[in-house]
Each structure stands twice: as structure tokens, then as C-alpha cells.
Motif scaffolding. Structure first.
Motif, PDB file in Angstrom:
ATOM      1  N   ASP A  27      -6.749  -0.923  -4.216  1.00  0.00           N
ATOM      2  CA  ASP A  27      -5.964  -2.020  -3.786  1.00  0.00           C
ATOM      3  C   ASP A  27      -6.452  -2.823  -2.403  1.00  0.00           C
ATOM      4  OD1 ASP A  27      -4.182  -3.985  -3.202  1.00  0.00           O
ATOM      5  OD2 ASP A  27      -2.311  -2.331  -3.661  1.00  0.00           O
ATOM      6  N   ARG A  28      -7.065  -4.101  -2.390  1.00  0.00           N
ATOM      7  CA  ARG A  28      -7.538  -4.642  -1.310  1.00  0.00           C
ATOM      8  C   ARG A  28      -6.357  -4.800  -0.230  1.00  0.00           C
ATOM      9  NH1 ARG A  28      -6.779 -10.464  -1.612  1.00  0.00           N
ATOM     10  NH2 ARG A  28      -6.525 -11.064  -3.567  1.00  0.00           N
ATOM     11  N   ARG A  29      -5.099  -4.585  -0.568  1.00  0.00           N
ATOM     12  CA  ARG A  29      -3.918  -4.791   0.151  1.00  0.00           C
ATOM     13  C   ARG A  29      -3.710  -3.304   0.898  1.00  0.00           C
ATOM     14  NH1 ARG A  29      -0.042  -7.144  -3.866  1.00  0.00           N
ATOM     15  NH2 ARG A  29      -0.935  -5.267  -4.941  1.00  0.00           N
ATOM     16  N   LYS A  30      -4.574  -2.694   1.520  1.00  0.00           N
ATOM     17  CA  LYS A  30      -4.416  -1.474   1.897  1.00  0.00           C
ATOM     18  C   LYS A  30      -3.340  -1.212   2.992  1.00  0.00           C
ATOM     19  CE  LYS A  30      -5.987   2.872   2.592  1.00  0.00           C
ATOM     20  NZ  LYS A  30      -5.855   3.950   1.397  1.00  0.00           N
ATOM     21  N   ILE A  31      -2.359  -0.633   3.150  1.00  0.00           N
ATOM     22  CA  ILE A  31      -1.363   0.045   3.937  1.00  0.00           C
ATOM     23  C   ILE A  31      -1.563   1.156   4.663  1.00  0.00           C
ATOM     24  CG2 ILE A  31       1.096   0.122   4.177  1.00  0.00           C
ATOM     25  CD1 ILE A  31       0.292  -2.696   3.384  1.00  0.00           C
ATOM     26  N   ARG A  32      -1.954   1.208   5.645  1.00  0.00           N
ATOM     27  CA  ARG A  32      -2.201   2.174   6.612  1.00  0.00           C
ATOM     28  C   ARG A  32      -0.898   3.051   7.305  1.00  0.00           C
ATOM     29  NH1 ARG A  32      -5.214  -0.784  10.940  1.00  0.00           N
ATOM     30  NH2 ARG A  32      -4.580   0.829  12.296  1.00  0.00           N
ATOM     31  N   PRO A  33      -0.971   4.104   7.400  1.00  0.00           N
ATOM     32  CA  PRO A  33       0.086   4.813   8.284  1.00  0.00           C
ATOM     33  C   PRO A  33       0.813   3.853   9.167  1.00  0.00           C
ATOM     34  CG  PRO A  33      -1.783   6.310   8.012  1.00  0.00           C
ATOM     35  CD  PRO A  33      -2.395   5.137   7.765  1.00  0.00           C
ATOM     36  N   LYS A  34       2.255   4.165   9.427  1.00  0.00           N
ATOM     37  CA  LYS A  34       2.967   3.528  10.450  1.00  0.00           C
ATOM     38  C   LYS A  34       2.971   1.988   9.949  1.00  0.00           C
ATOM     39  CE  LYS A  34       1.288   6.375  14.196  1.00  0.00           C
ATOM     40  NZ  LYS A  34       0.663   6.292  15.594  1.00  0.00           N
ATOM     41  N   GLY A  35       2.701   1.711   8.638  1.00  0.00           N
ATOM     42  CA  GLY A  35       3.030   0.370   8.289  1.00  0.00           C
ATOM     43  C   GLY A  35       2.018  -0.733   8.562  1.00  0.00           C
ATOM     44  N   ARG A  36       0.971  -0.285   9.107  1.00  0.00           N
ATOM     45  CA  ARG A  36      -0.255  -1.295   9.416  1.00  0.00           C
ATOM     46  C   ARG A  36      -0.976  -1.602   8.275  1.00  0.00           C
ATOM     47  NH1 ARG A  36      -2.308   2.093  14.947  1.00  0.00           N
ATOM     48  NH2 ARG A  36      -0.226   1.873  16.163  1.00  0.00           N
ATOM     49  N   GLN A  37      -1.530  -2.842   8.129  1.00  0.00           N
ATOM     50  CA  GLN A  37      -2.041  -3.176   7.126  1.00  0.00           C
ATOM     51  C   GLN A  37      -3.710  -3.277   7.222  1.00  0.00           C
ATOM     52  OE1 GLN A  37      -0.235  -6.386   5.079  1.00  0.00           O
ATOM     53  NE2 GLN A  37      -2.023  -6.589   3.255  1.00  0.00           N
ATOM     54  N   GLY A  38      -4.440  -3.095   6.163  1.00  0.00           N
ATOM     55  CA  GLY A  38      -5.841  -3.143   6.503  1.00  0.00           C
ATOM     56  C   GLY A  38      -6.826  -1.812   6.524  1.00  0.00           C
ATOM     57  N   ARG A  39      -8.109  -1.724   6.320  1.00  0.00           N
ATOM     58  CA  ARG A  39      -8.714  -0.479   6.361  1.00  0.00           C
ATOM     59  C   ARG A  39      -9.398  -0.314   7.678  1.00  0.00           C
ATOM     60  NH1 ARG A  39      -8.710  -2.037   0.971  1.00  0.00           N
ATOM     61  NH2 ARG A  39      -8.493  -0.303  -0.526  1.00  0.00           N
ATOM     62  N   LEU A  40      -9.272   0.663   8.393  1.00  0.00           N
ATOM     63  CA  LEU A  40     -10.276   0.808   9.457  1.00  0.00           C
ATOM     64  C   LEU A  40     -11.632   1.046   9.019  1.00  0.00           C
ATOM     65  CD1 LEU A  40      -7.982   2.885  11.501  1.00  0.00           C
ATOM     66  CD2 LEU A  40      -8.307   0.498  12.047  1.00  0.00           C
ATOM     67  N   SER A  41     -11.803   2.029   8.043  1.00  0.00           N
ATOM     68  CA  SER A  41     -12.937   2.431   7.524  1.00  0.00           C
ATOM     69  C   SER A  41     -12.778   2.550   5.914  1.00  0.00           C
ATOM     70  CB  SER A  41     -13.646   3.677   8.014  1.00  0.00           C
ATOM     71  OG  SER A  41     -13.735   3.556   9.545  1.00  0.00           O
ATOM     72  N   TYR A  42     -13.773   2.649   5.057  1.00  0.00           N
ATOM     73  CA  TYR A  42     -13.585   2.778   3.458  1.00  0.00           C
ATOM     74  C   TYR A  42     -13.862   4.612   3.474  1.00  0.00           C
ATOM     75  CZ  TYR A  42     -13.846   2.472  -1.474  1.00  0.00           C
ATOM     76  OH  TYR A  42     -13.553   2.479  -2.827  1.00  0.00           O
ATOM     77  N   VAL A  43     -12.724   5.140   3.371  1.00  0.00           N
ATOM     78  CA  VAL A  43     -12.669   6.439   3.248  1.00  0.00           C
ATOM     79  C   VAL A  43     -12.745   7.323   1.941  1.00  0.00           C
ATOM     80  CG1 VAL A  43     -11.819   8.804   4.349  1.00  0.00           C
ATOM     81  CG2 VAL A  43     -11.813   6.415   5.692  1.00  0.00           C
ATOM     82  N   LEU A  44     -13.342   7.658   1.456  1.00  0.00           N
ATOM     83  CA  LEU A  44     -13.828   7.983  -0.235  1.00  0.00           C
ATOM     84  C   LEU A  44     -12.377   8.763  -0.852  1.00  0.00           C
ATOM     85  CD1 LEU A  44     -15.385   7.565  -2.638  1.00  0.00           C
ATOM     86  CD2 LEU A  44     -16.693   9.889  -1.994  1.00  0.00           C
ATOM     87  N   TRP A  45     -12.271   9.934  -0.140  1.00  0.00           N
ATOM     88  CA  TRP A  45     -11.109  10.713  -0.439  1.00  0.00           C
ATOM     89  C   TRP A  45      -9.704   9.968  -0.103  1.00  0.00           C
ATOM     90  CZ3 TRP A  45     -14.613  11.916   3.475  1.00  0.00           C
ATOM     91  CH2 TRP A  45     -14.084  11.998   4.681  1.00  0.00           C
ATOM     92  N   GLU A  46      -9.671   8.874   0.563  1.00  0.00           N
ATOM     93  CA  GLU A  46      -8.365   8.223   0.444  1.00  0.00           C
ATOM     94  C   GLU A  46      -8.560   6.973  -0.524  1.00  0.00           C
ATOM     95  OE1 GLU A  46      -7.757   6.612   4.685  1.00  0.00           O
ATOM     96  OE2 GLU A  46      -7.282   8.725   5.417  1.00  0.00           O
TER      97      GLU A  46
END
Length: 270
Positions: A78-97
């Protein structure tokens, strides 16, 4: 009995470094992948199952440093990645995530500083399982290393160069190739996406220009239609005027005939 969840012991994207403060080589290195991403955002604007990363760290093992492709495409995420704490967007592409979804395409732009694009990186991406690997040396910095445009497909763990330009990638549903064009007022050869028939997808700028051209043409057609309608109204007015003049002339003739003692009806029926 306690359930063991190995993911809870792996570092998250929040914990892993997302930047090494290393700038890109030059402006062109930055523009080439951004053009591809911009076009892709138009082609697949209704799709959310893809992600196109640019100069982003790719973590494939918790004990290994990230690699940073110039660009990569991943499908099924999903290109609409939701990070913890509700922040959107990837910091990095982490394979196991990313449900262990390996990107399907890696792109490396060759610059003045050679970074092993034709040899070591080819081995690295093959080992990591990227299905396609593209090398682009648009300014022919290293002609002895290989061709300016090479697309390789992973076959039995080894990259096999694909022929043609553009190269069709059925697993992606797109072709990729090079063509002369203008992007941000820079006329040169660029990487573009293509359809199955080899037709190039337009850039965002070209789509805007085409839309403006079509709008101008539509305005011109509207002006032409209004002009024709005005001319038609003018012709109708002139016809009415001629008819009124003819009626006036007829009335004048009848009046003259009456003065001469002639019955106008008898005269008209002769």
C-alpha cells in the motif's frame, strides 16, 4: 504457552536510520526518477497497491545496513503507508514491515562517480531477488562498462539482459525505455514508461500542455460556433428585411394600380 512473535524483536522503520546525509550526485540524478514517478502517479492514480521509492533506504535484513537504489518499484504494497502515531509515509522500505515483498524493479543511474552499477550492484540486486534491474548511463560516462540503457531480468538467480528499447515487463504491465523529450524545460533523453504497443506515456507537463491545448481548441470551436450562429442570425435578419421590403413594394404597387383604376387582383392574375 507463550506465543513467539519474531517481528516484535526486529527494529522498526522508526528505529532504523532513514538518511545518511549523502546528497545525490547532481540534478539529473534527481530528475530522472522523479519523472518516472510523476508519470506512474498518473497512469496508476486509481491504484494503491504500489510504491515507487527514490533514494530511499531498503532494509532487507536486521543485521545489514540499508542499500539505497536510485529508484525502485514495489508491487503489492500500500503506497499510503501509515506509520506509528498516525504519521503517513515511509521513512525507509523495511522488508519485514512490507510482508517480505521484495521490490520488483531497481533503477540505477550511472554518474561521474562509478558505483559498480554494471558489476557489483548487479550481483547484489540479483542476490536480493529484484526481478528487474535497470542501468541507465544517459551521459555515457562509462561506455566500456556497458550500454547506456540496459534492462536485466532475473532468471534462475542470474540477470539476463533483455533486448529492445523500450523493454516490456509483463509482471509490471509496463514497458520502460528512453526517448528524447523535455522535462522542466530540459530537453534531452529521459527514461519513460510505455504501454504494450510501445506507445510512450506522457509526462505530467505534457498532459498539462495537452489539456491546455484541448481547452484552447474547445474555446476556439465555441467562438467559431458563436460566429456561425451570429452569421446565421444576420442572414435571417437580412431575409426578413428583404421580405418586408418586398411586401412594402407590393403594397406600393397595389396602391398605384388602384389610383389608375385597375383592380390589383385582376392585374396579379394576368
Amino acid at each position: 504457552m507463550l506465543k513467539y512473535d519474531p517481528l516484535q524483536y526486529l527494529p522498526t522503520s522508526e528505529e532504523l536510520p532513514s538518511s545518511d546525509n549523502t546528497p545525490v550526485d547532481n540534478e539529473l540524478q534527481d530528475l530522472i526518477p522523479h519523472l518516472l514517478k510523476g508519470i506512474l502517479s498518473l497512469i496508476w492514480q486509481q491504484r494503491y497497491d504500489w510504491f515507487f521509492g527514490i533514494d530511499m533506504g531498503y532494509y532487507y535484513h536486521p543485521n545489514q545496513s540499508a542499500i539505497v537504489p536510485d529508484a525502485f518499484l514495489s508491487l503489492g504494497v500500500d503506497r499510503r503507508k501509515i506509520r506509528p502515531k498516525g504519521r503517513q509515509g515511509r521513512l525507509s522500505y523495511v522488508l519485514w514491515e512490507e510482508n517480505n515483498t521484495v521490490p520488483i524493479l531497481a533503477i540505477e543511474n550511472v554518474s561521474q562517480t562509478y558505483n559498480g552499477e554494471y558489476d557489483q550492484k548487479k550481483l547484489d540486486y540479483a542476490e536480493l531477488g529484484f526481478l528487474y534491474y535497470l542501468i541507465y548511463d544517459g551521459d555515457s560516462y562509462y561506455p566500456r562498462k556497458g550500454e547506456p540503457f540496459e534492462v536485466h531480468r532475473l532468471v534462475d538467480g542470474v540477470y539476463v539482459r533483455q533486448s529492445g528499447n523500450p523493454v516490456w515487463m509483463p509482471e509490471i504491465g509496463l514497458g520502460i525505455g528512453t526517448e528524447l523529450g523535455t522535462y522542466q524545460d530540459w530537453s534531452r533523453e529521459w527514461l519513460y514508461w510505455y504501454d504494450l504497443n510501445g506507445k510512450r506515456y506522457p509526462s505530467p507537463e505534457e498532459r498539462t500542455e495537452q489539456a491546455e491545448l484541448e481547452a484552447a481548441q474547445e474555446r476556439q470551436r465555441a467562438i467559431q460556433a458563436e460566429l456561425e450562429a451570429s452569421q446565421e442570425r444576420q442572414r435571417a435578419i437580412q431575409a426578413e428585411q428583404r421580405a418586408a421590403e418586398a411586401e412594402q413594394n407590393l403594397d406600393a404597387l397595389k396602391a398605384q394600380l388602384k389610383q389608375l383604376g385597375i383592380n390589383p387582383e385582376d392585374f396579379m392574375n394576368r
